[in-house]
Write a protein that holds these residues in place. Structure first.
Motif, PDB file in Angstrom:
ATOM      1  N   ILE A 292      14.029  16.922  -1.388  1.00  0.00           N
ATOM      2  CA  ILE A 292      15.318  17.395  -1.886  1.00  0.00           C
ATOM      3  C   ILE A 292      16.383  16.932  -0.885  1.00  0.00           C
ATOM      4  N   VAL A 293      17.182  15.969  -1.321  1.00  0.00           N
ATOM      5  CA  VAL A 293      18.171  15.392  -0.411  1.00  0.00           C
ATOM      6  C   VAL A 293      19.439  16.241  -0.430  1.00  0.00           C
ATOM      7  N   ARG A 294      19.753  16.825   0.719  1.00  0.00           N
ATOM      8  CA  ARG A 294      21.023  17.562   0.854  1.00  0.00           C
ATOM      9  C   ARG A 294      21.865  16.852   1.906  1.00  0.00           C
ATOM     10  N   LYS A 295      22.235  17.512   2.984  1.00  0.00           N
ATOM     11  CA  LYS A 295      23.187  16.871   3.891  1.00  0.00           C
ATOM     12  C   LYS A 295      22.651  16.474   5.262  1.00  0.00           C
ATOM     13  N   THR A 296      21.513  16.985   5.680  1.00  0.00           N
ATOM     14  CA  THR A 296      21.109  16.743   7.069  1.00  0.00           C
ATOM     15  C   THR A 296      20.409  15.394   7.288  1.00  0.00           C
ATOM     16  N   ALA A 297      20.139  14.693   6.185  1.00  0.00           N
ATOM     17  CA  ALA A 297      19.525  13.361   6.318  1.00  0.00           C
ATOM     18  C   ALA A 297      19.722  12.593   5.014  1.00  0.00           C
TER      19      ALA A 297
END
Lengths: 297, 105
Positions: A292-297
Protein backbone atom coordinates in the motif's frame (compact mmCIF):
# COMPACT_ATOMS: atom_id res chain seq x y z
CA UNK A 1 -18.58 -32.16 30.03
CA UNK A 2 -21.47 -33.01 32.36
CA UNK A 3 -23.16 -36.38 31.86
CA UNK A 4 -26.30 -36.18 29.78
CA UNK A 5 -25.38 -32.83 28.17
CA UNK A 6 -25.07 -33.10 24.45
CA UNK A 7 -22.73 -30.51 23.03
CA UNK A 8 -23.56 -29.50 19.47
CA UNK A 9 -21.73 -26.18 19.12
CA UNK A 10 -18.37 -26.04 17.45
CA UNK A 11 -15.82 -25.02 20.05
CA UNK A 12 -12.68 -23.37 18.73
CA UNK A 13 -9.66 -22.87 20.94
CA UNK A 14 -6.95 -20.30 20.38
CA UNK A 15 -3.64 -21.31 21.86
CA UNK A 16 -1.28 -18.41 22.28
CA UNK A 17 1.36 -16.92 24.52
CA UNK A 18 0.37 -15.75 28.01
CA UNK A 19 2.05 -12.39 27.34
CA UNK A 20 0.18 -9.40 28.75
CA UNK A 21 -1.74 -7.44 26.16
CA UNK A 22 -1.25 -10.04 23.43
CA UNK A 23 -4.72 -9.34 22.03
CA UNK A 24 -4.03 -5.65 21.93
CA UNK A 25 -1.63 -6.07 19.03
CA UNK A 26 -3.08 -5.04 15.70
CA UNK A 27 -1.90 -8.36 14.24
CA UNK A 28 -4.04 -10.40 16.64
CA UNK A 29 -6.95 -8.00 16.43
CA UNK A 30 -6.91 -8.28 12.64
CA UNK A 31 -7.08 -12.06 12.83
CA UNK A 32 -9.79 -11.96 15.51
CA UNK A 33 -11.83 -9.62 13.33
CA UNK A 34 -12.00 -12.48 10.85
CA UNK A 35 -12.31 -15.33 13.34
CA UNK A 36 -15.11 -14.07 15.60
CA UNK A 37 -17.85 -13.17 13.06
CA UNK A 38 -17.20 -16.38 11.13
CA UNK A 39 -17.47 -18.46 14.28
CA UNK A 40 -20.60 -16.57 15.31
CA UNK A 41 -22.17 -17.37 11.93
CA UNK A 42 -21.72 -21.06 12.77
CA UNK A 43 -23.00 -20.43 16.32
CA UNK A 44 -19.58 -21.52 17.53
CA UNK A 45 -17.81 -20.78 20.75
CA UNK A 46 -14.33 -19.38 21.25
CA UNK A 47 -11.95 -20.32 24.05
CA UNK A 48 -8.62 -18.63 24.54
CA UNK A 49 -5.95 -20.84 26.08
CA UNK A 50 -2.78 -19.26 27.34
CA UNK A 51 -0.21 -21.71 28.66
CA UNK A 52 2.81 -20.53 30.60
CA UNK A 53 4.13 -24.10 30.67
CA UNK A 54 3.17 -27.38 29.00
CA UNK A 55 1.51 -29.93 31.27
CA UNK A 56 0.48 -32.05 28.28
CA UNK A 57 2.12 -34.85 26.32
CA UNK A 58 0.23 -34.22 23.09
CA UNK A 59 -2.01 -31.71 21.39
CA UNK A 60 -4.77 -34.30 21.55
CA UNK A 61 -4.75 -33.95 25.33
CA UNK A 62 -5.15 -30.19 25.03
CA UNK A 63 -8.10 -30.65 22.66
CA UNK A 64 -9.72 -33.21 24.97
CA UNK A 65 -9.06 -31.35 28.20
CA UNK A 66 -10.55 -28.10 26.89
CA UNK A 67 -13.30 -29.92 24.95
CA UNK A 68 -12.29 -28.36 21.64
CA UNK A 69 -13.34 -29.22 18.11
CA UNK A 70 -10.50 -27.23 16.63
CA UNK A 71 -7.29 -25.62 17.87
CA UNK A 72 -5.88 -22.52 16.29
CA UNK A 73 -2.30 -21.68 17.15
CA UNK A 74 -1.28 -18.04 17.11
CA UNK A 75 2.15 -16.55 17.76
CA UNK A 76 3.44 -20.04 18.30
CA UNK A 77 7.11 -19.09 18.45
CA UNK A 78 6.28 -17.16 21.60
CA UNK A 79 4.55 -20.02 23.36
CA UNK A 80 6.30 -22.56 25.55
CA UNK A 81 9.07 -24.49 23.72
CA UNK A 82 7.50 -27.80 24.77
CA UNK A 83 4.26 -26.86 23.01
CA UNK A 84 6.26 -25.74 19.97
CA UNK A 85 7.78 -29.22 19.85
CA UNK A 86 4.33 -30.82 20.13
CA UNK A 87 3.09 -28.72 17.21
CA UNK A 88 6.10 -29.59 15.08
CA UNK A 89 5.62 -33.31 15.75
CA UNK A 90 1.85 -33.57 15.42
CA UNK A 91 -0.27 -34.37 12.41
CA UNK A 92 -3.54 -33.73 14.19
CA UNK A 93 -6.22 -32.75 11.64
CA UNK A 94 -7.98 -30.34 13.99
CA UNK A 95 -4.96 -28.13 14.53
CA UNK A 96 -4.25 -25.04 12.45
CA UNK A 97 -1.21 -22.79 12.66
CA UNK A 98 -1.33 -19.14 11.60
CA UNK A 99 1.89 -17.96 9.93
CA UNK A 100 5.45 -19.20 10.66
CA UNK A 101 5.38 -21.84 7.90
CA UNK A 102 8.13 -24.15 9.15
CA UNK A 103 9.15 -26.72 6.50
CA UNK A 104 7.72 -30.15 7.19
CA UNK A 105 4.77 -28.90 9.23
CA UNK A 106 2.02 -31.54 9.05
CA UNK A 107 -0.94 -29.59 10.39
CA UNK A 108 -3.24 -27.09 8.66
CA UNK A 109 -1.63 -23.76 7.97
CA UNK A 110 -2.67 -20.32 6.79
CA UNK A 111 0.25 -18.03 6.10
CA UNK A 112 1.20 -14.82 4.36
CA UNK A 113 3.60 -15.09 1.45
CA UNK A 114 6.22 -12.99 3.22
CA UNK A 115 8.66 -13.25 0.30
CA UNK A 116 6.10 -11.76 -2.08
CA UNK A 117 5.45 -8.85 0.30
CA UNK A 118 9.14 -8.11 0.75
CA UNK A 119 9.68 -8.40 -3.02
CA UNK A 120 6.92 -5.87 -3.72
CA UNK A 121 8.38 -3.45 -1.19
CA UNK A 122 11.96 -3.71 -2.47
CA UNK A 123 10.85 -3.50 -6.13
CA UNK A 124 8.91 -0.34 -5.31
CA UNK A 125 12.05 1.24 -3.81
CA UNK A 126 14.16 0.20 -6.79
CA UNK A 127 11.60 1.69 -9.19
CA UNK A 128 12.02 4.95 -7.30
CA UNK A 129 15.73 4.79 -8.08
CA UNK A 130 16.84 3.79 -4.58
CA UNK A 131 19.62 1.22 -4.32
CA UNK A 132 21.02 1.75 -0.83
CA UNK A 133 18.37 -0.25 0.98
CA UNK A 134 18.46 -1.43 4.58
CA UNK A 135 16.27 -3.43 6.91
CA UNK A 136 15.14 -2.99 10.49
CA UNK A 137 13.69 -6.21 11.78
CA UNK A 138 12.68 -7.77 15.09
CA UNK A 139 14.55 -10.37 17.17
CA UNK A 140 15.93 -13.49 15.46
CA UNK A 141 15.01 -15.74 18.37
CA UNK A 142 12.92 -15.80 21.50
CA UNK A 143 14.40 -16.80 24.87
CA UNK A 144 12.40 -18.89 27.36
CA UNK A 145 13.38 -19.74 30.89
CA UNK A 146 12.38 -23.31 31.59
CA UNK A 147 13.47 -24.08 35.14
CA UNK A 148 17.12 -23.03 35.33
CA UNK A 149 17.69 -23.53 31.64
CA UNK A 150 17.24 -20.88 28.95
CA UNK A 151 15.89 -22.23 25.68
CA UNK A 152 16.04 -20.13 22.53
CA UNK A 153 13.34 -20.67 19.94
CA UNK A 154 13.95 -19.21 16.46
CA UNK A 155 11.59 -16.39 15.56
CA UNK A 156 10.50 -17.62 12.16
CA UNK A 157 8.71 -14.44 11.07
CA UNK A 158 11.87 -12.35 11.44
CA UNK A 159 14.01 -14.99 9.74
CA UNK A 160 11.63 -15.27 6.79
CA UNK A 161 11.48 -11.53 6.31
CA UNK A 162 15.26 -11.17 6.56
CA UNK A 163 15.82 -14.06 4.14
CA UNK A 164 13.24 -12.65 1.74
CA UNK A 165 14.94 -9.28 1.87
CA UNK A 166 18.41 -10.67 1.15
CA UNK A 167 17.07 -12.92 -1.60
CA UNK A 168 15.30 -10.01 -3.30
CA UNK A 169 18.38 -7.78 -3.14
CA UNK A 170 20.51 -10.54 -4.66
CA UNK A 171 18.01 -11.21 -7.43
CA UNK A 172 17.85 -7.50 -8.26
CA UNK A 173 21.65 -7.21 -8.09
CA UNK A 174 21.49 -4.62 -5.33
CA UNK A 175 24.58 -4.50 -3.11
CA UNK A 176 24.04 -5.86 0.39
CA UNK A 177 25.54 -3.87 3.22
CA UNK A 178 25.39 -5.79 6.51
CA UNK A 179 25.62 -2.48 8.42
CA UNK A 180 22.25 -1.61 6.96
CA UNK A 181 20.54 -4.64 8.45
CA UNK A 182 19.69 -4.01 12.07
CA UNK A 183 17.60 -5.80 14.67
CA UNK A 184 15.43 -4.58 17.49
CA UNK A 185 15.02 -6.54 20.71
CA UNK A 186 11.26 -6.62 20.10
CA UNK A 187 8.86 -5.75 17.30
CA UNK A 188 7.78 -2.56 19.06
CA UNK A 189 7.62 1.15 18.33
CA UNK A 190 10.06 1.96 21.15
CA UNK A 191 12.60 -0.51 19.75
CA UNK A 192 12.14 0.95 16.27
CA UNK A 193 12.84 4.39 17.67
CA UNK A 194 15.87 3.24 19.67
CA UNK A 195 17.52 1.42 16.76
CA UNK A 196 16.78 4.27 14.34
CA UNK A 197 18.22 6.85 16.75
CA UNK A 198 21.50 4.89 16.84
CA UNK A 199 21.42 4.57 13.06
CA UNK A 200 20.92 8.31 12.61
CA UNK A 201 23.91 9.06 14.86
CA UNK A 202 26.21 7.09 12.57
CA UNK A 203 27.38 7.87 9.06
CA UNK A 204 26.08 4.82 7.26
CA UNK A 205 22.50 5.74 6.55
CA UNK A 206 20.77 3.96 3.67
CA UNK A 207 18.34 5.71 1.32
CA UNK A 208 15.50 3.42 2.37
CA UNK A 209 14.68 1.09 5.25
CA UNK A 210 12.26 -1.79 5.13
CA UNK A 211 10.83 -2.51 8.58
CA UNK A 212 9.76 -5.92 9.88
CA UNK A 213 6.40 -4.54 10.98
CA UNK A 214 4.49 -1.27 11.24
CA UNK A 215 5.32 -0.66 14.89
CA UNK A 216 9.05 -0.70 14.13
CA UNK A 217 8.34 1.69 11.24
CA UNK A 218 6.40 4.11 13.48
CA UNK A 219 9.35 4.16 15.88
CA UNK A 220 11.78 4.77 13.01
CA UNK A 221 9.60 7.64 11.74
CA UNK A 222 9.52 9.16 15.22
CA UNK A 223 13.33 9.08 15.46
CA UNK A 224 13.70 10.57 11.95
CA UNK A 225 11.34 13.41 12.86
CA UNK A 226 13.08 14.12 16.17
CA UNK A 227 16.41 14.63 14.39
CA UNK A 228 14.85 17.10 11.97
CA UNK A 229 15.07 14.69 9.05
CA UNK A 230 12.18 13.64 6.86
CA UNK A 231 10.76 10.52 5.32
CA UNK A 232 11.01 9.84 2.42
CA UNK A 233 13.29 12.77 1.52
CA UNK A 234 16.16 11.76 3.81
CA UNK A 235 15.28 8.11 4.22
CA UNK A 236 12.30 6.22 2.84
CA UNK A 237 10.46 3.89 5.23
CA UNK A 238 8.25 0.89 4.48
CA UNK A 239 6.35 -1.08 7.13
CA UNK A 240 4.72 -4.52 7.14
CA UNK A 241 1.13 -5.34 8.27
CA UNK A 242 -0.83 -2.17 7.36
CA UNK A 243 -2.27 -1.71 10.81
CA UNK A 244 -4.93 0.85 11.70
CA UNK A 245 -2.47 3.62 12.49
CA UNK A 246 -0.56 3.34 9.21
CA UNK A 247 -2.77 5.64 7.14
CA UNK A 248 -2.96 8.27 9.89
CA UNK A 249 0.71 8.42 10.84
CA UNK A 250 2.70 11.51 9.95
CA UNK A 251 3.63 11.00 7.14
CA UNK A 252 1.14 8.24 6.21
CA UNK A 253 3.06 4.96 6.14
CA UNK A 254 3.75 3.00 2.99
CA UNK A 255 3.40 -0.61 4.07
CA UNK A 256 2.73 -4.21 3.08
CA UNK A 257 -0.86 -5.20 3.79
CA UNK A 258 -1.53 -8.69 5.18
CA UNK A 259 -5.09 -9.98 4.60
CA UNK A 260 -5.49 -10.86 8.30
CA UNK A 261 -9.30 -10.72 8.41
CA UNK A 262 -9.56 -13.14 5.48
CA UNK A 263 -6.94 -15.41 7.05
CA UNK A 264 -8.89 -15.52 10.32
CA UNK A 265 -12.13 -16.28 8.49
CA UNK A 266 -10.55 -19.05 6.40
CA UNK A 267 -8.90 -20.57 9.49
CA UNK A 268 -12.34 -21.10 11.05
CA UNK A 269 -13.72 -22.56 7.81
CA UNK A 270 -10.83 -25.00 7.48
CA UNK A 271 -11.19 -26.24 11.07
CA UNK A 272 -14.95 -26.66 10.74
CA UNK A 273 -14.43 -28.71 7.56
CA UNK A 274 -11.77 -30.76 9.32
CA UNK A 275 -14.11 -31.51 12.22
CA UNK A 276 -16.53 -32.98 9.69
CA UNK A 277 -13.88 -34.77 7.63
CA UNK A 278 -10.89 -35.47 9.88
CA UNK A 279 -9.32 -37.90 7.40
CA UNK A 280 -8.67 -35.29 4.70
CA UNK A 281 -5.16 -34.01 4.04
CA UNK A 282 -3.87 -30.93 5.91
CA UNK A 283 -4.67 -27.65 4.17
CA UNK A 284 -1.84 -25.18 3.52
CA UNK A 285 -3.16 -21.86 2.32
CA UNK A 286 -0.91 -18.96 1.34
CA UNK A 287 -2.04 -15.36 1.02
CA UNK A 288 -0.58 -12.74 -1.22
CA UNK A 289 0.10 -9.48 0.60
CA UNK A 290 -0.17 -6.15 -1.17
CA UNK A 291 2.01 -3.06 -1.00
CA UNK A 292 0.00 0.00 0.00
CA UNK A 293 1.83 3.06 -1.27
CA UNK A 294 1.30 6.13 0.90
CA UNK A 295 3.86 8.83 1.63
CA UNK A 296 6.91 7.41 3.39
CA UNK A 297 8.31 5.66 0.30
CA UNK B 1 -13.53 19.07 -28.23
CA UNK B 2 -16.68 17.40 -26.98
CA UNK B 3 -14.57 14.65 -25.38
CA UNK B 4 -12.42 17.12 -23.47
CA UNK B 5 -15.51 18.97 -22.20
CA UNK B 6 -16.98 15.69 -20.97
CA UNK B 7 -13.65 14.85 -19.32
CA UNK B 8 -13.54 18.22 -17.53
CA UNK B 9 -17.13 17.81 -16.40
CA UNK B 10 -16.40 14.31 -15.09
CA UNK B 11 -13.30 15.56 -13.32
CA UNK B 12 -15.26 18.41 -11.71
CA UNK B 13 -17.87 15.93 -10.50
CA UNK B 14 -15.25 13.56 -9.15
CA UNK B 15 -13.11 16.21 -7.45
CA UNK B 16 -14.98 16.28 -4.12
CA UNK B 17 -14.71 12.49 -3.93
CA UNK B 18 -11.00 12.54 -4.78
CA UNK B 19 -10.37 15.14 -2.08
CA UNK B 20 -12.50 13.21 0.40
CA UNK B 21 -10.62 10.00 -0.39
CA UNK B 22 -7.39 11.57 0.78
CA UNK B 23 -8.90 12.87 4.01
CA UNK B 24 -8.82 10.99 7.29
CA UNK B 25 -10.94 11.42 10.41
CA UNK B 26 -9.36 11.97 13.80
CA UNK B 27 -11.49 11.67 16.93
CA UNK B 28 -10.09 12.59 20.29
CA UNK B 29 -9.45 14.90 23.15
CA UNK B 30 -7.52 18.15 22.79
CA UNK B 31 -4.25 17.99 24.70
CA UNK B 32 -2.75 21.27 23.56
CA UNK B 33 -3.75 24.32 21.52
CA UNK B 34 -0.93 26.45 20.15
CA UNK B 35 -2.20 29.74 18.79
CA UNK B 36 1.26 30.77 17.52
CA UNK B 37 1.82 27.74 15.33
CA UNK B 38 -1.95 27.34 14.78
CA UNK B 39 -1.87 23.69 15.75
CA UNK B 40 -3.85 21.41 18.03
CA UNK B 41 -2.49 18.21 19.51
CA UNK B 42 -5.19 15.64 20.04
CA UNK B 43 -5.08 12.30 21.76
CA UNK B 44 -6.94 9.46 20.10
CA UNK B 45 -7.69 6.34 22.12
CA UNK B 46 -8.21 3.10 20.24
CA UNK B 47 -11.45 1.72 21.70
CA UNK B 48 -10.22 -1.88 21.57
CA UNK B 49 -6.53 -1.69 22.35
CA UNK B 50 -6.88 1.42 24.56
CA UNK B 51 -3.59 2.58 23.09
CA UNK B 52 -3.13 6.34 22.99
CA UNK B 53 -1.90 8.07 19.88
CA UNK B 54 -1.14 11.79 19.79
CA UNK B 55 -1.46 13.68 16.53
CA UNK B 56 -0.56 17.26 15.73
CA UNK B 57 -2.93 18.95 13.29
CA UNK B 58 -2.52 22.32 11.65
CA UNK B 59 -5.49 24.66 11.51
CA UNK B 60 -5.41 27.12 8.62
CA UNK B 61 -7.65 29.81 7.15
CA UNK B 62 -9.54 27.28 5.08
CA UNK B 63 -10.49 25.11 8.09
CA UNK B 64 -14.23 24.99 8.68
CA UNK B 65 -15.24 25.26 12.36
CA UNK B 66 -18.30 23.70 13.87
CA UNK B 67 -19.40 24.18 17.47
CA UNK B 68 -16.85 27.01 17.89
CA UNK B 69 -15.96 30.12 15.91
CA UNK B 70 -12.20 29.85 15.77
CA UNK B 71 -9.09 28.18 17.14
CA UNK B 72 -9.13 30.57 20.12
CA UNK B 73 -12.34 28.95 21.37
CA UNK B 74 -10.87 25.47 21.49
CA UNK B 75 -9.81 24.39 24.96
CA UNK B 76 -7.75 21.60 26.42
CA UNK B 77 -9.88 18.47 27.10
CA UNK B 78 -12.45 19.43 24.44
CA UNK B 79 -13.66 16.44 22.45
CA UNK B 80 -13.10 17.07 18.77
CA UNK B 81 -13.67 15.41 15.43
CA UNK B 82 -11.25 16.57 12.78
CA UNK B 83 -11.26 15.84 9.09
CA UNK B 84 -7.69 16.29 7.93
CA UNK B 85 -5.54 15.87 4.86
CA UNK B 86 -1.83 15.11 4.84
CA UNK B 87 0.05 18.13 3.48
CA UNK B 88 3.12 16.58 1.93
CA UNK B 89 5.32 19.66 1.33
CA UNK B 90 4.91 20.72 4.96
CA UNK B 91 4.87 17.18 6.40
CA UNK B 92 1.82 17.88 8.53
CA UNK B 93 -1.84 16.91 8.83
CA UNK B 94 -3.98 19.94 7.92
CA UNK B 95 -7.56 20.26 9.18
CA UNK B 96 -10.29 20.53 6.58
CA UNK B 97 -12.93 20.78 9.28
CA UNK B 98 -13.02 20.67 13.04
CA UNK B 99 -16.06 19.98 15.14
CA UNK B 100 -16.04 20.57 18.87
CA UNK B 101 -18.54 18.49 20.82
CA UNK B 102 -20.64 20.31 23.40
CA UNK B 103 -18.50 23.41 23.06
CA UNK B 104 -18.66 25.76 26.02
CA UNK B 105 -20.17 23.09 28.27
Amino acid sequence: MKKGFKRSRFVLGILTTPAKGIFRSSYHLGLLAGIRPRLKAFKGQLKVIMMPSCPYQSLDQILKHHQLDGLLILTWRWIHPSIVRLIEKTRHPQVLVVNDPVPGLRVNLVSTDTDAGIRQAVSHLIKKGLRRIGMLHGPMSVAFKTGKKITRVPFIDTRLKREGFLKTLRSKKIPINQKWIRAGLANTESEGERVMQEWLRGKALPEAILCGNDDLAFGALKAIRKTGKRAPQDVAIIGFDDNKRAKKSCPPLTTVHQPLIQMGKDAVDILIRKARRPDSRPVHKRYLPKLIVRKTA
Amino acid sequence: MKTSKTFILLLALMLPFLVAARAEWFDGEVKKVDLKTRTVIISEIDPITEAEERVEILIDDATVFSGVESLKDIRQNDDVTIEARYDEPNDVWKAVSIEVAEAGA
